[in-house]
Design a protein around this motif. Structure first.
Motif, mmCIF file in Angstrom:
data_model
loop_
_atom_site.group_PDB
_atom_site.id
_atom_site.type_symbol
_atom_site.label_atom_id
_atom_site.label_comp_id
_atom_site.label_asym_id
_atom_site.label_seq_id
_atom_site.Cartn_x
_atom_site.Cartn_y
_atom_site.Cartn_z
ATOM 1 N N LEU A 135 37.117 -4.076 21.464
ATOM 2 C CA LEU A 135 37.088 -4.873 20.242
ATOM 3 C C LEU A 135 35.800 -5.686 20.114
ATOM 4 N N ILE A 136 35.360 -6.307 21.202
ATOM 5 C CA ILE A 136 34.271 -7.292 21.128
ATOM 6 C C ILE A 136 32.994 -6.849 21.837
ATOM 7 N N GLY A 137 33.121 -5.953 22.800
ATOM 8 C CA GLY A 137 31.991 -5.586 23.645
ATOM 9 C C GLY A 137 30.735 -5.177 22.904
ATOM 10 N N ALA A 138 30.877 -4.293 21.910
ATOM 11 C CA ALA A 138 29.701 -3.774 21.198
ATOM 12 C C ALA A 138 28.970 -4.881 20.443
ATOM 13 N N VAL A 139 29.717 -5.784 19.819
ATOM 14 C CA VAL A 139 29.105 -6.884 19.059
ATOM 15 C C VAL A 139 28.370 -7.823 20.009
ATOM 16 N N PHE A 140 28.986 -8.120 21.143
ATOM 17 C CA PHE A 140 28.341 -8.990 22.126
ATOM 18 C C PHE A 140 27.033 -8.379 22.620
ATOM 19 N N LEU A 141 27.064 -7.110 23.011
ATOM 20 C CA LEU A 141 25.879 -6.453 23.559
ATOM 21 C C LEU A 141 24.755 -6.357 22.531
ATOM 22 N N ALA A 142 25.113 -5.975 21.301
ATOM 23 C CA ALA A 142 24.093 -5.841 20.261
ATOM 24 C C ALA A 142 23.478 -7.198 19.923
ATOM 25 N N SER A 143 24.306 -8.243 19.885
ATOM 26 C CA SER A 143 23.800 -9.581 19.562
ATOM 27 C C SER A 143 22.941 -10.129 20.695
ATOM 28 N N LEU A 144 23.328 -9.847 21.945
ATOM 29 C CA LEU A 144 22.521 -10.286 23.082
ATOM 30 C C LEU A 144 21.158 -9.595 23.050
ATOM 31 N N GLU A 145 21.150 -8.321 22.715
ATOM 32 C CA GLU A 145 19.892 -7.582 22.625
ATOM 33 C C GLU A 145 18.987 -8.162 21.541
ATOM 34 N N ARG A 146 19.577 -8.515 20.405
ATOM 35 C CA ARG A 146 18.799 -9.139 19.323
ATOM 36 C C ARG A 146 18.275 -10.508 19.744
ATOM 37 N N ALA A 147 19.077 -11.267 20.480
ATOM 38 C CA ALA A 147 18.647 -12.591 20.940
ATOM 39 C C ALA A 147 17.453 -12.480 21.880
ATOM 40 N N VAL A 148 17.474 -11.480 22.752
ATOM 41 C CA VAL A 148 16.346 -11.249 23.661
ATOM 42 C C VAL A 148 15.104 -10.863 22.867
ATOM 43 N N ALA A 149 15.288 -9.963 21.889
ATOM 44 C CA ALA A 149 14.160 -9.514 21.071
ATOM 45 C C ALA A 149 13.565 -10.654 20.258
ATOM 46 N N ALA A 150 14.398 -11.609 19.862
ATOM 47 C CA ALA A 150 13.932 -12.746 19.056
ATOM 48 C C ALA A 150 13.318 -13.848 19.918
ATOM 49 N N GLY A 151 13.360 -13.687 21.229
ATOM 50 C CA GLY A 151 12.830 -14.722 22.113
ATOM 51 C C GLY A 151 13.795 -15.866 22.344
ATOM 52 N N ASP A 152 15.055 -15.681 21.926
ATOM 53 C CA ASP A 152 16.056 -16.734 22.109
ATOM 54 C C ASP A 152 16.750 -16.655 23.467
ATOM 55 N N ALA A 153 16.598 -15.527 24.153
ATOM 56 C CA ALA A 153 17.248 -15.344 25.448
ATOM 57 C C ALA A 153 16.326 -14.576 26.383
ATOM 58 N N ARG A 154 16.489 -14.809 27.650
ATOM 59 C CA ARG A 154 15.661 -14.094 28.617
ATOM 60 C C ARG A 154 16.209 -12.680 28.820
ATOM 61 N N PRO A 155 15.361 -11.727 29.159
ATOM 62 C CA PRO A 155 15.823 -10.365 29.444
ATOM 63 C C PRO A 155 16.813 -10.378 30.604
ATOM 64 N N PHE A 156 17.788 -9.496 30.544
ATOM 65 C CA PHE A 156 18.820 -9.458 31.572
ATOM 66 C C PHE A 156 18.630 -8.234 32.459
ATOM 67 N N SER A 157 19.150 -8.323 33.677
ATOM 68 C CA SER A 157 19.133 -7.192 34.591
ATOM 69 C C SER A 157 20.572 -6.847 34.956
ATOM 70 N N GLY A 158 20.802 -5.639 35.410
ATOM 71 C CA GLY A 158 22.168 -5.227 35.717
ATOM 72 C C GLY A 158 22.923 -4.863 34.458
ATOM 73 N N ASP A 159 24.231 -4.842 34.550
ATOM 74 C CA ASP A 159 25.087 -4.484 33.411
ATOM 75 C C ASP A 159 25.263 -5.710 32.519
#
Length: 233
Positions: A135-159
């Protein structure tokens, strides 16, 4: 083939309807697959063709209820972004922390059931985690990816999905401390706790302080405006 599929889908819905009535009347512990089958006017063997266990039935009902929640569906249909990511976590924190304060004891029982499942065979927890991820996983992952691309979050490692589960487990444990009549741990004021926990989780998944202050600050201001409007009406 289409007719058979329609018949199977209809039977599944009839079973779920009967199960909802049984769970509402007798609770999870007091409901059996035999009683659900009787309420649906089918054999227990036929019920098991659609749902392998009582836990599977209950998890499916909870999933249906989530998908029927217009506020949640509205959130999940938003464009992935830093703002959506913050809303997903803030919504999760708000939901869990207010279980102990709300009049709906059914929600509290569900939380207890989730906790005891981890100490038992884990079946219910596994089923529910799978449905939450779907239900929520895809939205979380896509939003986290956008946050990283926008410079709002640091790149993540692992899953990266582990970041969601770390947040989920933290909130669930915090909620469990508040379930007894006398809380196991005194966190302080509920509003302060909600914001502190949101900040903790957002930092944990990699958001920087500027993004957190911007989005959580905006949420707080918006809610304050709504409260002022309601009080003046």
């Amino acid at each position: 083939m289409s007719s058979l599929r329609m018949t199977s889908d209809l039977r599944r819905q009839l079973i779920l309807g009967a199960a909802k009535r049984c769970f509402a009347r007798h609770g999870y512990t007091g409901t059996t697959t035999k009683s659900v089958a009787a309420a649906a006017a089918i054999s227990e063997a036929l019920l098991f063709k659609h749902f392998p266990s009582k836990a599977a039935l209950y998890a499916e009902i909870l999933s249906d209820e989530c998908e029927a929640d217009p506020a949640l569906m509205d959130l999940l249909e938003r464009e992935p972004s830093t703002a959506t990511l913050v809303e997903v976590l803030r919504g999760m924190v708000g939901h869990y922390l207010h279980i102990a304060d709300g009049p709906d004891q059914e929600e509290a029982q569900r939380l207890r059931l989730m906790a005891t499942s981890h100490l038992d065979d884990g079946e219910f927890a596994r089923l529910l985690y799978a449905k939450i991820e779907k239900l929520i996983g895809a939205v979380f992952l896509a939003s986290l990816e956008r946050a990283v691309a926008a410079g709002d979050a640091r790149p993540f490692s692992g899953d990266p999905l582990n970041l969601f589960w770390f947040a989920h487990h933290t909130v669930m444990t915090a909620a469990l401390t508040r379930l007894p009549a006398t809380p196991c741990l005194a966190y302080g004021k509920a509003d302060d706790l909600e914001r502190q926990l949101c900040e903790f989780l957002l930092r944990g998944i990699g958001l920087n302080d500027a993004a957190i202050a911007s989005h959580l600050g905006h949420d707080q201001a918006a809610r304050a405006d709504k409260t002022a409007i309601a009080e003046s009406a």
